[in-house]
Design a protein around this motif. Structure first.
Motif, PDB file in Angstrom:
ATOM      1  N   GLY A  76      18.492  24.151 -34.664  1.00 53.66           N
ATOM      2  CA  GLY A  76      18.188  25.645 -34.603  1.00 53.66           C
ATOM      3  C   GLY A  76      16.805  25.867 -34.052  1.00 53.66           C
ATOM      4  O   GLY A  76      16.131  24.941 -33.605  1.00 53.66           O
ATOM      5  N   THR A  77      16.644  27.428 -33.952  1.00 60.35           N
ATOM      6  CA  THR A  77      15.481  27.844 -33.351  1.00 60.35           C
ATOM      7  C   THR A  77      14.944  28.719 -34.336  1.00 60.35           C
ATOM      8  O   THR A  77      15.422  29.436 -35.263  1.00 60.35           O
ATOM      9  CB  THR A  77      16.020  28.687 -31.911  1.00 60.35           C
ATOM     10  N   PHE A  78      13.399  28.964 -33.951  1.00 58.46           N
ATOM     11  CA  PHE A  78      12.730  29.732 -34.837  1.00 58.46           C
ATOM     12  C   PHE A  78      12.307  31.022 -33.743  1.00 58.46           C
ATOM     13  O   PHE A  78      11.848  31.003 -32.707  1.00 58.46           O
ATOM     14  CB  PHE A  78      11.411  29.181 -35.385  1.00 58.46           C
ATOM     15  N   ASP A  79      12.010  32.267 -34.680  1.00 58.46           N
ATOM     16  CA  ASP A  79      11.562  33.271 -33.834  1.00 58.46           C
ATOM     17  C   ASP A  79      10.914  34.109 -35.056  1.00 58.46           C
ATOM     18  O   ASP A  79      11.187  34.996 -35.371  1.00 58.46           O
ATOM     19  CB  ASP A  79      12.446  34.383 -33.158  1.00 58.46           C
ATOM     20  N   ARG A  99      11.897  24.432 -33.205  1.00 60.50           N
ATOM     21  CA  ARG A  99      13.118  23.846 -33.130  1.00 60.50           C
ATOM     22  C   ARG A  99      13.356  23.141 -34.681  1.00 60.50           C
ATOM     23  O   ARG A  99      12.199  22.565 -35.253  1.00 60.50           O
ATOM     24  CB  ARG A  99      13.161  22.908 -32.366  1.00 60.50           C
ATOM     25  N   THR A 100      14.407  23.110 -35.134  1.00 57.11           N
ATOM     26  CA  THR A 100      14.979  22.368 -36.332  1.00 57.11           C
ATOM     27  C   THR A 100      15.884  21.061 -35.814  1.00 57.11           C
ATOM     28  O   THR A 100      16.749  21.581 -34.887  1.00 57.11           O
ATOM     29  CB  THR A 100      15.483  22.863 -37.397  1.00 57.11           C
ATOM     30  N   TRP A 101      15.757  20.235 -36.675  1.00 56.05           N
ATOM     31  CA  TRP A 101      17.076  19.157 -36.568  1.00 56.05           C
ATOM     32  C   TRP A 101      17.159  18.622 -38.044  1.00 56.05           C
ATOM     33  O   TRP A 101      16.320  18.024 -38.583  1.00 56.05           O
ATOM     34  CB  TRP A 101      16.474  18.160 -35.613  1.00 56.05           C
ATOM     35  N   ILE A 102      18.483  18.934 -38.489  1.00 61.48           N
ATOM     36  CA  ILE A 102      18.819  18.455 -39.902  1.00 61.48           C
ATOM     37  C   ILE A 102      19.912  17.698 -39.700  1.00 61.48           C
ATOM     38  O   ILE A 102      21.169  18.491 -39.645  1.00 61.48           O
ATOM     39  CB  ILE A 102      19.082  19.611 -40.640  1.00 61.48           C
ATOM     40  N   PRO A 103      19.796  16.319 -39.978  1.00 60.62           N
ATOM     41  CA  PRO A 103      21.196  15.560 -40.020  1.00 60.62           C
ATOM     42  C   PRO A 103      22.196  15.939 -41.064  1.00 60.62           C
ATOM     43  O   PRO A 103      21.593  16.445 -42.181  1.00 60.62           O
ATOM     44  CB  PRO A 103      20.439  14.131 -39.998  1.00 60.62           C
ATOM     45  N   PRO A 104      23.385  15.781 -40.982  1.00 60.98           N
ATOM     46  CA  PRO A 104      24.483  16.154 -42.055  1.00 60.98           C
ATOM     47  C   PRO A 104      24.139  15.389 -43.253  1.00 60.98           C
ATOM     48  O   PRO A 104      24.490  16.287 -44.346  1.00 60.98           O
ATOM     49  CB  PRO A 104      25.773  15.523 -41.413  1.00 60.98           C
ATOM     50  N   GLU A 105      23.466  14.336 -43.420  1.00 59.33           N
ATOM     51  CA  GLU A 105      23.393  13.947 -44.690  1.00 59.33           C
ATOM     52  C   GLU A 105      22.236  14.366 -45.651  1.00 59.33           C
ATOM     53  O   GLU A 105      22.252  14.210 -46.893  1.00 59.33           O
ATOM     54  CB  GLU A 105      23.176  12.368 -44.631  1.00 59.33           C
ATOM     55  N   VAL A 106      21.428  15.345 -45.027  1.00 53.85           N
ATOM     56  CA  VAL A 106      20.445  16.154 -45.770  1.00 53.85           C
ATOM     57  C   VAL A 106      20.493  17.675 -45.790  1.00 53.85           C
ATOM     58  O   VAL A 106      19.913  18.343 -46.462  1.00 53.85           O
ATOM     59  CB  VAL A 106      18.950  15.711 -45.457  1.00 53.85           C
ATOM     60  N   LEU A 125      10.873  19.905 -38.193  1.00 61.80           N
ATOM     61  CA  LEU A 125      10.723  21.305 -38.197  1.00 61.80           C
ATOM     62  C   LEU A 125       9.368  21.322 -37.275  1.00 61.80           C
ATOM     63  O   LEU A 125       8.514  20.804 -37.816  1.00 61.80           O
ATOM     64  CB  LEU A 125      10.427  21.953 -39.580  1.00 61.80           C
ATOM     65  N   ARG A 126       9.644  21.931 -36.279  1.00 58.95           N
ATOM     66  CA  ARG A 126       8.609  21.935 -35.262  1.00 58.95           C
ATOM     67  C   ARG A 126       8.344  23.409 -34.747  1.00 58.95           C
ATOM     68  O   ARG A 126       9.337  23.905 -34.415  1.00 58.95           O
ATOM     69  CB  ARG A 126       8.888  21.031 -33.972  1.00 58.95           C
TER      70      ARG A 126
END
Length: 165
Positions: A76-79, A99-106, A125-126
């Protein structure tokens, strides 16, 4: 100057502050032909650091998008836009992308505020905040490059923000 973890890398920077954003009233706009969009209303918060401390004023927001990565993770993205008010009365306009990166298991636990704290080492989360102020005491913020490492909380997010020299 101190080292800090940024994903799988160790970087060098100056701790600027820890900002805790309280978020409520998230509107899930659903999936359009281009993206899945959510909007979160910032209801307040606080930031604390060696040279910068105060409150995050209500009224800002985060317009985020989410898609699916090739590995099945939610990406994902943030604004985001908000106003910070220092304890000595300065107003600072803060915007950030990220940017976000969230793997399926969490993913399910991450999106459910009723779930216990999700270990931040299991997702990313960056952010890249930009500061703007007319207050001369904080003019140094206007030229700063910063990054943040975030973690999801039950009613918002906390970002550890670092100045990059």
């Amino acid at each position: 100057m101190s080292e800090f973890e940024f994903g799988d890398r160790t970087l060098v920077g100056h701790p600027l502050c820890v900002a805790r954003f309280e978020v409520d009233g998230i509107l899930d706009l659903g999936a359009s032909p281009w993206t899945t969009r959510r909007i979160g209303y910032i209801t307040g918060g606080r930031f604390e650091g060696p040279r910068l401390r105060g409150e995050i004023l209500p009224g800002g927001g985060n317009w985020s998008t989410t898609g699916a990565g090739q590995d099945g993770a939610a990406t994902g993205t943030f604004d985001a836009r908000c106003i910070w008010k220092t304890d000595d009365g300065a107003l600072i306009y803060v915007t950030y992308t990220g940017r976000t990166w969230i793997p399926p298991e969490v993913a399910q636990a991450f999106r459910d505020p009723a779930q216990p704290q999700v270990d931040p080492s299991r997702y990313r989360l960056r952010i890249a905040p930009v500061f703007e102020t007319s207050d001369r005491r904080y003019d140094w913020l206007n030229a700063m490059l910063a990054v943040g490492v975030g973690e999801r909380l039950a009613n918002g997010v906390r970002h550890h923000i670092y100045e990059i020299p």
